[in-house]
Design a protein around this motif. Structure first.
Motif, PDB file in Angstrom:
ATOM      1  N   ALA A 114      13.258 -32.137 103.050  1.00 48.98           N
ATOM      2  CA  ALA A 114      12.284 -31.742 104.064  1.00 48.98           C
ATOM      3  C   ALA A 114      12.760 -32.073 105.474  1.00 48.98           C
ATOM      4  CB  ALA A 114      10.936 -32.402 103.792  1.00 48.98           C
ATOM      5  N   ARG A 115      13.156 -33.314 105.703  1.00 53.75           N
ATOM      6  CA  ARG A 115      13.544 -33.717 107.060  1.00 53.75           C
ATOM      7  C   ARG A 115      14.821 -33.008 107.502  1.00 53.75           C
ATOM      8  NH1 ARG A 115      13.258 -40.073 107.915  1.00 53.75           N
ATOM      9  NH2 ARG A 115      13.586 -39.348 110.049  1.00 53.75           N
ATOM     10  N   ALA A 116      15.768 -32.869 106.587  1.00 57.19           N
ATOM     11  CA  ALA A 116      17.014 -32.180 106.937  1.00 57.19           C
ATOM     12  C   ALA A 116      16.749 -30.723 107.297  1.00 57.19           C
ATOM     13  CB  ALA A 116      18.001 -32.269 105.777  1.00 57.19           C
ATOM     14  N   TRP A 117      15.838 -30.069 106.563  1.00 54.61           N
ATOM     15  CA  TRP A 117      15.483 -28.677 106.853  1.00 54.61           C
ATOM     16  C   TRP A 117      14.891 -28.546 108.256  1.00 54.61           C
ATOM     17  CZ3 TRP A 117      16.352 -24.164 104.242  1.00 54.61           C
ATOM     18  CH2 TRP A 117      15.679 -23.033 104.709  1.00 54.61           C
ATOM     19  N   LEU A 118      13.957 -29.440 108.584  1.00 50.11           N
ATOM     20  CA  LEU A 118      13.317 -29.383 109.895  1.00 50.11           C
ATOM     21  C   LEU A 118      14.316 -29.622 111.015  1.00 50.11           C
ATOM     22  CD1 LEU A 118       9.995 -31.287 109.138  1.00 50.11           C
ATOM     23  CD2 LEU A 118      10.273 -28.835 109.526  1.00 50.11           C
ATOM     24  N   LEU A 163      27.853 -25.937 105.308  1.00 48.33           N
ATOM     25  CA  LEU A 163      26.790 -26.664 105.993  1.00 48.33           C
ATOM     26  C   LEU A 163      25.640 -26.988 105.040  1.00 48.33           C
ATOM     27  CD1 LEU A 163      25.717 -27.820 108.621  1.00 48.33           C
ATOM     28  CD2 LEU A 163      24.714 -25.587 109.132  1.00 48.33           C
ATOM     29  N   ALA A 164      25.245 -26.020 104.224  1.00 46.61           N
ATOM     30  CA  ALA A 164      24.147 -26.257 103.285  1.00 46.61           C
ATOM     31  C   ALA A 164      24.468 -27.390 102.316  1.00 46.61           C
ATOM     32  CB  ALA A 164      23.822 -24.981 102.521  1.00 46.61           C
ATOM     33  N   ARG A 165      25.686 -27.418 101.817  1.00 51.70           N
ATOM     34  CA  ARG A 165      26.067 -28.456 100.865  1.00 51.70           C
ATOM     35  C   ARG A 165      26.227 -29.810 101.555  1.00 51.70           C
ATOM     36  NH1 ARG A 165      30.551 -26.172  96.759  1.00 51.70           N
ATOM     37  NH2 ARG A 165      29.982 -28.121  95.716  1.00 51.70           N
ATOM     38  N   ALA A 166      26.513 -29.794 102.868  1.00 50.02           N
ATOM     39  CA  ALA A 166      26.662 -31.048 103.594  1.00 50.02           C
ATOM     40  C   ALA A 166      25.317 -31.683 103.930  1.00 50.02           C
ATOM     41  CB  ALA A 166      27.454 -30.809 104.880  1.00 50.02           C
ATOM     42  N   VAL A 167      24.312 -30.874 104.219  1.00 51.05           N
ATOM     43  CA  VAL A 167      23.049 -31.447 104.710  1.00 51.05           C
ATOM     44  C   VAL A 167      21.916 -31.424 103.688  1.00 51.05           C
ATOM     45  CG1 VAL A 167      23.650 -30.849 107.082  1.00 51.05           C
ATOM     46  CG2 VAL A 167      22.237 -29.293 105.764  1.00 51.05           C
ATOM     47  N   PHE A 168      22.000 -30.583 102.654  1.00 50.58           N
ATOM     48  CA  PHE A 168      20.920 -30.495 101.675  1.00 50.58           C
ATOM     49  C   PHE A 168      21.364 -31.063 100.330  1.00 50.58           C
ATOM     50  CE2 PHE A 168      19.905 -26.486 104.217  1.00 50.58           C
ATOM     51  CZ  PHE A 168      18.989 -27.131 105.019  1.00 50.58           C
ATOM     52  N   ARG A 169      20.440 -31.731  99.678  1.00 49.72           N
ATOM     53  CA  ARG A 169      20.738 -32.301  98.355  1.00 49.72           C
ATOM     54  C   ARG A 169      20.298 -31.394  97.216  1.00 49.72           C
ATOM     55  NH1 ARG A 169      18.187 -38.201  98.873  1.00 49.72           N
ATOM     56  NH2 ARG A 169      16.994 -37.242 100.552  1.00 49.72           N
ATOM     57  N   SER A 170      19.311 -30.551  97.475  1.00 49.72           N
ATOM     58  CA  SER A 170      18.748 -29.732  96.398  1.00 49.72           C
ATOM     59  C   SER A 170      19.295 -28.311  96.430  1.00 49.72           C
ATOM     60  CB  SER A 170      17.221 -29.671  96.511  1.00 49.72           C
ATOM     61  OG  SER A 170      16.830 -28.874  97.615  1.00 49.72           O
ATOM     62  N   GLY A 171      19.381 -27.711  95.248  1.00 50.10           N
ATOM     63  CA  GLY A 171      19.777 -26.320  95.159  1.00 50.10           C
ATOM     64  C   GLY A 171      18.772 -25.389  95.792  1.00 50.10           C
TER      65      GLY A 171
END
Length: 470
Positions: A114-118, A163-171
């Motif tokens: 959530a926080r990474a997305w925002l 970038l997605a794999r670096a900042v997000f943990r979920s698929g």
């Protein structure tokens, strides 16, 4: 009196005409088809009472377009309508990631991310109109919002997969981000693809990904209304094959892609510009299917039923693999599929509880096949029983798209690939709209590229006005 002729009544040509006419230029628009709109057209091709978008359907950058806002298209009949949610991305296992018109709600649905997305989407979420204005113009210019552009650029320069794999943990977060990045029609390992995801996500959080009430045709109709109100003349059924036969004009604007520009006006194009047009690459294609259903799509996750746009591609790795295959000239077993559900936002698209469904797959440039079976399979996989709901379907593979609209060369819908230098130089870095003395190009092959937003026409018209000292 200063005079201009616009060849092509697509959205960019009509936008240019409206801008020039409002500035006091005498404008004539010539369109070869009996109707206006180019690839932004709608028709009842699935039977009486249906409204099918023949080209583009959902318009996240249309609702944010500085050109459309400045031209006051609402006064000429354009109304944006929204589905309950802008975007959903079904995932393996049956659930879906959902982009809401609320960044906090979107983030809550992504759990640990959530926080990474925002944080990642903050610049575009906080300033959606400024984001679109900053992104939608030629590279060589003074940016209107330099600090915002710098904030987005730090994020956007990354390949979306990295970038997605670096900042997000979920698929889930990775796939939702990757699906938006795929609107670049590039492998997600390509630099700058994150910029598409950040911009589409941030605009979606605030302005949504709406449809035009009554069909995409309402957009060129409103532009034509604005142009005519300012004094422009629009003539349809006029196939221009000789610039010498055009009425005398101080400026000629071509809403055409490089192949057509060279066929029509090679002798008037400056040598440097002509060389760039001659080496132009059109990129991957779309293979499109329109469906008439007896009711809503039976999505496994009920949240998808309220989505205006649905991305079908699985995990981000699967999306990237499919896009890499297309870029390399190999047809993937499971191409990326984009689905729009306009009836969710606009029930007038069909009668009696029926629904119109719009879909396309990314396929090879100039592919001679038809992706109907692959598109059916992808939707059925996320919505078991979908095939049983089909009352009628109309398939439009790449060759048919080009036969309908020659600007869609090889079925390519973006005016040209964004790979390599063509992401920056469309077709040249400096003065991209001026092809020669009194000759201008205003199509999606100039900045900012594809999409129904009119900004190429807007910038080309202003280049004309600067050159003419108007």
């Amino acid at each position: 009196m200063t005079r201009a002729v616009v060849v092509g009544a697509g959205v960019n040509g009509l936008t240019a005409a409206a801008v020039l006419a409002r500035a006091g230029v005498e404008v004539t628009v010539l369109e070869r088809l009996p109707s206006i709109g180019g690839a932004a057209a709608s028709a009842a091709v699935l039977g009486e009472g249906t409204v099918v978008d023949l080209g583009a359907a959902a318009h996240p950058f249309g609702v944010a377009s500085p050109a459309f806002r400045a031209l006051g298209l609402a006064q000429h009949g354009l109304e944006w309508v929204h589905a309950p949610v802008p975007l959903a991305h079904p995932l393996p296992g049956g659930r879906a990631a959902v982009l809401h018109r609320d960044a906090e709600r979107t983030a809550r649905g992504l759990g640990a991310d959530a926080r990474a997305w925002l944080r990642l989407h903050a610049p575009a979420t906080e300033q959606p109109l400024e984001t679109v204005a900053s992104a939608m113009g030629p590279l060589v210019r003074m940016p209107e919002h330099p600090l915002l552009l710098a904030r987005i650029g730090v994020r956007g320069a990354w390949p979306a997969r990295a970038l997605a794999r670096a900042v997000f943990r979920s698929g889930a977060a990775q796939a939702l981000f990757g699906g938006s990045a795929t609107h670049a029609t590039l492998p997600l390992s390509h630099p700058m693809t994150s910029a598409f995801a950040v911009a589409f996500g941030g605009v979606g959080h605030t302005l949504g990904w709406p449809f035009a009430r009554g069909g995409t045709q309402a957009i060129p109709d409103a532009l034509a209304g604005a142009a005519r109100a300012a004094g422009a003349r629009i003539e349809t059924g006029v196939d221009v094959d000789d610039l010498g036969a055009l009425p005398a004009a101080d400026a000629v604007l071509l809403d055409l892609t490089p192949r057509q520009v060279l066929e029509l006006a090679a002798d008037r194009v400056e040598p440097r510009y002509r060389r760039r047009l001659g080496g132009w690459r059109y990129g991957p294609a779309a293979s499109k299917v329109d469906y008439l259903l007896d009711g809503p799509v039976p999505w496994t996750d009920p949240a998808v039923a309220g989505a205006g746009t649905v991305h079908l591609g699985g995990r981000i790795e699967q999306i990237d693999d499919a896009e890499r295959a297309v870029a390399a000239g190999r047809m993937p077993d499971r191409p990326f599929v984009l689905v729009c559900q306009p009836s969710v936002a606009d029930p007038s698209r069909a009668r009696g509880g029926q629904q119109v469904l719009w879909a396309y797959a990314h396929v090879l440039h100039g592919w001679r096949g038809d992706a109907r079976a692959a598109i059916d399979a992808e939707i059925e996989g996320a919505a078991p029983g979908f095939r049983d709901r089909i009352l009628a379907a109309r398939s439009t593979p790449p060759a048919a798209l080009e036969a309908w609209n020659p600007n869609l060369v090889g079925g390519s819908i973006g005016g040209g690939s964004l790979a390599g230098l063509q992401q920056l130089a469309r077709p040249v870095l400096a003065r991209p709209y001026r092809a020669g003395s009194g000759l201008y190009v205003c199509s999606s092959s100039t900045p900012p590229g594809g999409g129904v937003h009119g900004m190429a026409g807007w910038h080309a018209a202003h280049a004309v006005l600067r050159d003419l000292g108007a």
